[in-house]
Design a protein around this motif. Structure first.
Motif, PDB file in Angstrom:
ATOM      1  N   LEU A 128       0.842  -1.183   0.000  1.00  0.00           N
ATOM      2  CA  LEU A 128       0.000   0.000   0.000  1.00  0.00           C
ATOM      3  C   LEU A 128       0.886   1.244   0.000  1.00  0.00           C
TER       4      LEU A 128
ATOM      5  N   GLN B 133      -2.363   5.404   1.420  1.00  0.00           N
ATOM      6  CA  GLN B 133      -3.284   4.313   1.725  1.00  0.00           C
ATOM      7  C   GLN B 133      -3.051   3.777   3.138  1.00  0.00           C
TER       8      GLN B 133
ATOM      9  N   THR C 160     -11.281  11.480   1.619  1.00  0.00           N
ATOM     10  CA  THR C 160     -10.145  10.914   0.902  1.00  0.00           C
ATOM     11  C   THR C 160     -10.264  11.145  -0.594  1.00  0.00           C
TER      12      THR C 160
ATOM     13  N   LEU D 188      -8.433   8.931  -2.377  1.00  0.00           N
ATOM     14  CA  LEU D 188      -7.927   7.619  -2.772  1.00  0.00           C
ATOM     15  C   LEU D 188      -9.047   6.741  -3.317  1.00  0.00           C
TER      16      LEU D 188
ATOM     17  N   MET E 183      -8.276   2.764  -3.465  1.00  0.00           N
ATOM     18  CA  MET E 183      -8.061   2.001  -2.233  1.00  0.00           C
ATOM     19  C   MET E 183      -9.017   0.818  -2.192  1.00  0.00           C
TER      20      MET E 183
END
Length: 142
Positions: A49, A53, A75, A77, A80
């Protein structure tokens, strides 16, 4: 479909992901859980990761459900993978313009956060008018 790979639950049954209950999944190591995932997600976890992350995972582990519902984890991300630690928590995932709330349910395990927040909207064009192309230049404005 064989029962080994059944994901989900019937109305009265406990949730299982590939034969493991949610409690068992939460107790597993990350590498052990990765072996249950499809190839693309398994590869991204095995390669490690990213720092961002890792931070998101640490923040999610430190939050309770009550705190998560009131103030979701924000986030960017979208890539993820959803892990067992994220179940029953709320995330605010960026879609390119704003943060959309996502409540993570057990059935979402093994997907990416970005799969549940759409980045494109439907466009409804207006009528042609002043400044339009030559072909629509002579459309009456009234």
């Amino acid at each position: 479909m064989s029962t080994d790979y059944q994901i989900g639950r019937d109305s009265d049954e406990e949730f299982t992901y590939r034969g493991h209950t949610l409690e068992e999944l939460r107790e597993m190591e990350l590498a052990e859980f990765a072996e249950l995932l499809p190839a693309r997600k398994r590869r991204s976890i095995k390669r490690g990761l990213t720092n961002e992350q890792q931070k998101l995972l640490e923040k999610a582990n430190g939050r309770g459900e009550e705190e998560s519902a009131n103030d979701p984890l924000r986030t960017h991300l979208r890539d993820m993978p959803i892990l067992p630690q994220f179940v029953e928590k709320t995330f605010a995932v960026y879609d390119g313009q704003e943060f959309e709330r996502v409540y993570v349910e057990p059935e979402m395990l093994g997907h990416y956060l970005g799969e549940f927040v759409l980045t494109r909207t439907s466009v409804e064009h207006g009528q042609a008018g002043i400044g339009a192309t030559r072909s629509s230049k002579f459309v009456p404005l009234k």
